[in-house]
Design an enzyme around this catalytic site. Sequence first.
Site, PDB file in Angstrom:
ATOM      1  N   CYS A  32       0.835  -1.201   0.000  1.00  0.00           N
ATOM      2  CA  CYS A  32       0.000   0.000   0.000  1.00  0.00           C
ATOM      3  C   CYS A  32       0.870   1.252   0.000  1.00  0.00           C
ATOM      4  O   CYS A  32       1.769   1.388   0.838  1.00  0.00           O
ATOM      5  CB  CYS A  32      -0.911   0.005   1.234  1.00  0.00           C
ATOM      6  N   ASN A  61      -0.614 -10.567  -9.243  1.00  0.00           N
ATOM      7  CA  ASN A  61      -1.752  -9.642  -9.167  1.00  0.00           C
ATOM      8  C   ASN A  61      -1.427  -8.399  -9.989  1.00  0.00           C
ATOM      9  O   ASN A  61      -0.286  -8.012 -10.131  1.00  0.00           O
ATOM     10  CB  ASN A  61      -1.991  -9.262  -7.691  1.00  0.00           C
ATOM     11  N   GLY A  80      -8.333  -8.016  -8.290  1.00  0.00           N
ATOM     12  CA  GLY A  80      -8.789  -6.937  -7.424  1.00  0.00           C
ATOM     13  C   GLY A  80      -9.991  -6.238  -8.026  1.00  0.00           C
ATOM     14  O   GLY A  80     -11.145  -6.648  -7.836  1.00  0.00           O
TER      15      GLY A  80
HETATM   16  C1  LIG Z   1     -10.203   0.812  -3.663  1.00  0.00           C
HETATM   17  C2  LIG Z   1      -9.020  -0.100  -3.544  1.00  0.00           C
HETATM   18  C3  LIG Z   1      -8.574  -0.465  -2.291  1.00  0.00           C
HETATM   19  C4  LIG Z   1      -7.477  -1.334  -2.166  1.00  0.00           C
HETATM   20  N1  LIG Z   1      -7.120  -1.741  -0.919  1.00  0.00           N
HETATM   21  C5  LIG Z   1      -6.129  -2.677  -0.804  1.00  0.00           C
HETATM   22  C6  LIG Z   1      -5.833  -3.257   0.463  1.00  0.00           C
HETATM   23  O1  LIG Z   1      -6.468  -2.966   1.487  1.00  0.00           O
HETATM   24  N2  LIG Z   1      -4.826  -4.161   0.504  1.00  0.00           N
HETATM   25  C7  LIG Z   1      -4.123  -4.551  -0.616  1.00  0.00           C
HETATM   26  O2  LIG Z   1      -3.229  -5.393  -0.537  1.00  0.00           O
HETATM   27  N3  LIG Z   1      -4.389  -4.015  -1.807  1.00  0.00           N
HETATM   28  C8  LIG Z   1      -5.387  -3.105  -1.925  1.00  0.00           C
HETATM   29  N4  LIG Z   1      -5.692  -2.607  -3.169  1.00  0.00           N
HETATM   30  C9  LIG Z   1      -4.891  -3.030  -4.320  1.00  0.00           C
HETATM   31  C10 LIG Z   1      -5.470  -4.277  -4.954  1.00  0.00           C
HETATM   32  O3  LIG Z   1      -5.498  -5.346  -4.042  1.00  0.00           O
HETATM   33  C11 LIG Z   1      -4.625  -4.709  -6.152  1.00  0.00           C
HETATM   34  O4  LIG Z   1      -3.324  -5.023  -5.722  1.00  0.00           O
HETATM   35  C12 LIG Z   1      -4.537  -3.651  -7.243  1.00  0.00           C
HETATM   36  O5  LIG Z   1      -5.776  -3.021  -7.456  1.00  0.00           O
HETATM   37  C13 LIG Z   1      -4.054  -4.261  -8.551  1.00  0.00           C
HETATM   38  O6  LIG Z   1      -4.849  -5.371  -8.905  1.00  0.00           O
HETATM   39  P1  LIG Z   1      -6.103  -5.255  -9.926  1.00  0.00           P
HETATM   40  O7  LIG Z   1      -5.544  -4.641 -11.189  1.00  0.00           O
HETATM   41  O8  LIG Z   1      -6.571  -6.678 -10.113  1.00  0.00           O
HETATM   42  O9  LIG Z   1      -7.103  -4.374  -9.279  1.00  0.00           O
HETATM   43  C14 LIG Z   1      -6.786  -1.778  -3.317  1.00  0.00           C
HETATM   44  C15 LIG Z   1      -7.255  -1.400  -4.574  1.00  0.00           C
HETATM   45  C16 LIG Z   1      -8.367  -0.580  -4.695  1.00  0.00           C
HETATM   46  C17 LIG Z   1      -8.866  -0.221  -6.073  1.00  0.00           C
END
Ligand SMILES: Cc1cc2nc3c(=O)[nH]c(=O)nc-3n(C[C@H](O)[C@H](O)[C@H](O)COP(=O)(O)O)c2cc1C
Length: 320
Positions: free
Chosen positions: A83, A194, A216
């Site tokens: 994060c 991811n 995600g």
């Molecule tokens: C609104 C939002 C909140 C997120 N909160 C977290 C979180 O609490 N912990 C985490 O590891 N990643 C968090 N992420 C990141 C996602 O887990 C992920 O790593 C990132 O969006 C890339 O993957 P994706 O392209 O499949 O979304 C968050 C993403 C979004 C959009």
Amino acid sequence: MMDWTDRHCRAFHRVLSRRALLYTEMVTANAVIFGDRERLLGFSEVEHPIAVQLGGSDPVALAKAAVICAAWGYDEINLNVGCPSDRVQGGNFGACLMRDPALVAACVAAMKAEVAIPVTVKCRLGVDDQDIEVALDALADAVLAAGADGLIVHARKAWLEGLSPKENRDIPPLDYDRVHRLKARLPDVPVSLNGGLLTLDAALAQLAHVDGVMLGRAAYQQPELLLRIDSLFFGEEDPHADAFAAVAAFEPYVAAHLAAGGRLHDITRHMLGLFTGRPGARAFRRHLATEGVKPEAGLYVLRAAVDEVRKAEERRSLVA
Ligand SMILES: Cc1cc2nc3c(=O)[nH]c(=O)nc-3n(C[C@H](O)[C@H](O)[C@H](O)COP(=O)(O)O)c2cc1C
């Protein structure tokens, strides 16, 4: 995903896949220790298998939090090393820990010493000007030596200077090859990838290189995708033939929430993307957004919203 997901979202996703491992949003170790545990950690038995994601960098606090989470019944503890938010950086945890593999390893070792459930780490490729070849290997080797049971890599750097958390999910370029190289170097370690996986085909293709994939935003925004996970990824029967059947199967959970004094919107806000791309999807969303938010809204609102999709599909088939 902080500000997006919660226990109701996970309960809904569980109706769509029996097998996908679901994660909580990040909860800080201190919140677990000192905060309202029912609100932060409470979950329904239907959500298993479920991992709790912890944020922190104090091994003692993380170990205490891990013990509490294990006692609450979580199946896995995942440590957030990805994060990029200012607040999280200010607390010296999240992605900035990519710079301190020894501290992350101490956190993992402290948790492993106290709990029997798996402890995994979710990280980035690196941060800022770090060399991703060096930074990712260093983090991985340190946490694995400390006993980590697996890695999930968000396949891009985080830029801690100058980019918002939202920009940090899109702007630093994805580099799947880097994660593939990590996996090739660590044949015995479960490595999941991811970042940017928008379709199940794209996710499946990754399994030629890594052991698992994490979705995600796509999972949240187009939950219908999850309906084929069990057959495509686990070789098992999918729980429901389609989204209509899944919503029907979810009704008892919604009814129980309403009966306990909860609001429909607490749950349906996570369902807005369900019929994305289908005729009637907009009417479904609009109905939930206008009627579902009313304090007295009941299951009939959800049923009426679903009927909008059915009607739109019937209209389309008549025209065709
Ligand atoms: C609104 C939002 C909140 C997120 N909160 C977290 C979180 O609490 N912990 C985490 O590891 N990643 C968090 N992420 C990141 C996602 O887990 C992920 O790593 C990132 O969006 C890339 O993957 P994706 O392209 O499949 O979304 C968050 C993403 C979004 C959009």
